[in-house]
Design a protein around this motif. Sequence first.
Motif, PDB file in Angstrom:
ATOM      1  N   PHE A  58      27.394 -22.831 -38.504  1.00 55.33           N
ATOM      2  CA  PHE A  58      28.215 -22.787 -36.966  1.00 55.33           C
ATOM      3  C   PHE A  58      27.081 -21.875 -36.103  1.00 55.33           C
ATOM      4  O   PHE A  58      27.097 -22.261 -34.824  1.00 55.33           O
ATOM      5  CB  PHE A  58      29.320 -22.403 -36.775  1.00 55.33           C
ATOM      6  N   THR A  59      26.189 -20.942 -36.474  1.00 52.98           N
ATOM      7  CA  THR A  59      25.380 -20.283 -35.903  1.00 52.98           C
ATOM      8  C   THR A  59      24.111 -20.452 -36.025  1.00 52.98           C
ATOM      9  O   THR A  59      23.163 -19.744 -35.494  1.00 52.98           O
ATOM     10  CB  THR A  59      25.714 -18.764 -36.257  1.00 52.98           C
ATOM     11  N   ALA A  60      23.434 -21.541 -36.333  1.00 52.58           N
ATOM     12  CA  ALA A  60      22.146 -21.930 -36.615  1.00 52.58           C
ATOM     13  C   ALA A  60      21.610 -22.288 -35.343  1.00 52.58           C
ATOM     14  O   ALA A  60      20.381 -21.755 -35.259  1.00 52.58           O
ATOM     15  CB  ALA A  60      22.168 -23.262 -37.534  1.00 52.58           C
ATOM     16  N   VAL A  61      22.311 -22.672 -34.351  1.00 53.54           N
ATOM     17  CA  VAL A  61      21.485 -22.895 -32.930  1.00 53.54           C
ATOM     18  C   VAL A  61      21.229 -21.576 -32.366  1.00 53.54           C
ATOM     19  O   VAL A  61      20.186 -21.152 -31.742  1.00 53.54           O
ATOM     20  CB  VAL A  61      22.236 -23.660 -32.198  1.00 53.54           C
ATOM     21  N   LEU A  62      22.189 -20.633 -32.360  1.00 55.73           N
ATOM     22  CA  LEU A  62      22.099 -19.331 -32.003  1.00 55.73           C
ATOM     23  C   LEU A  62      20.875 -18.514 -32.493  1.00 55.73           C
ATOM     24  O   LEU A  62      20.105 -17.941 -31.886  1.00 55.73           O
ATOM     25  CB  LEU A  62      23.344 -18.648 -32.012  1.00 55.73           C
ATOM     26  N   ARG A  63      21.015 -18.609 -34.032  1.00 60.03           N
ATOM     27  CA  ARG A  63      19.882 -18.042 -34.561  1.00 60.03           C
ATOM     28  C   ARG A  63      18.590 -18.356 -34.277  1.00 60.03           C
ATOM     29  O   ARG A  63      17.471 -17.833 -34.021  1.00 60.03           O
ATOM     30  CB  ARG A  63      20.047 -18.143 -36.044  1.00 60.03           C
ATOM     31  N   ALA A  64      18.562 -19.890 -34.228  1.00 61.74           N
ATOM     32  CA  ALA A  64      16.982 -20.463 -33.942  1.00 61.74           C
ATOM     33  C   ALA A  64      16.646 -19.889 -32.471  1.00 61.74           C
ATOM     34  O   ALA A  64      15.497 -19.473 -32.230  1.00 61.74           O
ATOM     35  CB  ALA A  64      17.305 -21.957 -33.762  1.00 61.74           C
ATOM     36  N   TYR A  65      17.541 -19.962 -31.609  1.00 63.65           N
ATOM     37  CA  TYR A  65      17.130 -19.618 -30.284  1.00 63.65           C
ATOM     38  C   TYR A  65      16.687 -18.238 -29.933  1.00 63.65           C
ATOM     39  O   TYR A  65      15.615 -17.866 -29.713  1.00 63.65           O
ATOM     40  CB  TYR A  65      18.529 -19.824 -29.276  1.00 63.65           C
ATOM     41  N   LEU A  66      17.396 -17.319 -30.880  1.00 62.73           N
ATOM     42  CA  LEU A  66      17.249 -15.843 -30.939  1.00 62.73           C
ATOM     43  C   LEU A  66      15.811 -15.796 -31.645  1.00 62.73           C
ATOM     44  O   LEU A  66      14.905 -14.667 -31.038  1.00 62.73           O
ATOM     45  CB  LEU A  66      18.343 -14.813 -31.315  1.00 62.73           C
ATOM     46  N   GLY A  67      15.493 -16.395 -32.646  1.00 65.04           N
ATOM     47  CA  GLY A  67      14.415 -16.115 -33.436  1.00 65.04           C
ATOM     48  C   GLY A  67      13.154 -16.683 -32.489  1.00 65.04           C
ATOM     49  O   GLY A  67      12.169 -15.909 -32.469  1.00 65.04           O
ATOM     50  N   ARG A  68      13.398 -17.663 -31.630  1.00 60.72           N
ATOM     51  CA  ARG A  68      12.543 -17.902 -30.700  1.00 60.72           C
ATOM     52  C   ARG A  68      12.133 -16.962 -29.507  1.00 60.72           C
ATOM     53  O   ARG A  68      11.130 -16.615 -28.929  1.00 60.72           O
ATOM     54  CB  ARG A  68      12.765 -19.127 -30.043  1.00 60.72           C
TER      55      ARG A  68
END
Length: 261
Positions: A58-68
């Motif tokens: 559920f937090t995959a999009v958030l983690r991908a964005y913050l990683g970027r």
Amino acid sequence: MPADRPDGSPGLLYLLAEARAPLEAAALIPTLPSLLGAPTGDGHHVVTIPPFGAGDAFTAVLRAYLGRMGYVTHKWGRAEILGFHRLHTIAVRRLREVVDEAGGPVSLIGHSLGGIYAREVARADPENVRRVITVGSPFAGDLKSNVVWPMYESVTGTRIESIPDDVMARMNEPLPMPATAIYSRTDGVVSWSSCIDAEAPLAENVAVPGSHIGLIHNPAALHVIADRLAQPAGVQQPYAPDGWRRLVTRAGPWRRPRSSP
């Protein structure tokens, strides 16, 4: 839209409007250039805590964005977000695992019940937490001001009435580190007024338009998260939206008065 019900939980039309959550996620595509223009990070570590009933996907999009955006992100890495009796045996232990890897304090982001966990983990181990961001988390006031508390009690075996008064009072107190509470006045699962922090120098509330379920994928909410994480450790400057965000985001429109001692 109707006002909250007498018990503080959202009304039926708010709940039905949760169907708009996929539209919030779809809006990430056209707003991506703007999101990537948010302040970039300093490489510190961030732990994302999913809501009740959801896993790390559920937090995959958030983690991908913050990683970027320049952060080292971590899954919650635990199978459950359940009763408060697991706070020290599971939640604080997970924080310290990440702190050992990071070599210093980390930021915590939690959605819904995950945000309540983030706040209480930070309160239990403040030296290891740099910043806390909650997203649609009903940590304030009545823990029954939402539509999922019967399910929570059934699954966890924890009765809301059994939580000691001193614990409830402590949950309503501001944190000792910078904290941002992101909420929506049209949240269909929890009462928006239970998602905002008491007035304090390091506490901040930011309203964005959106549903409860979709808030963690909401472009305005993601920009707030990136902007807040980019601040230096220990610093809490007021969120100042620019561009299109000034039309939809309101920082500090209303704060609960701090309880008298």
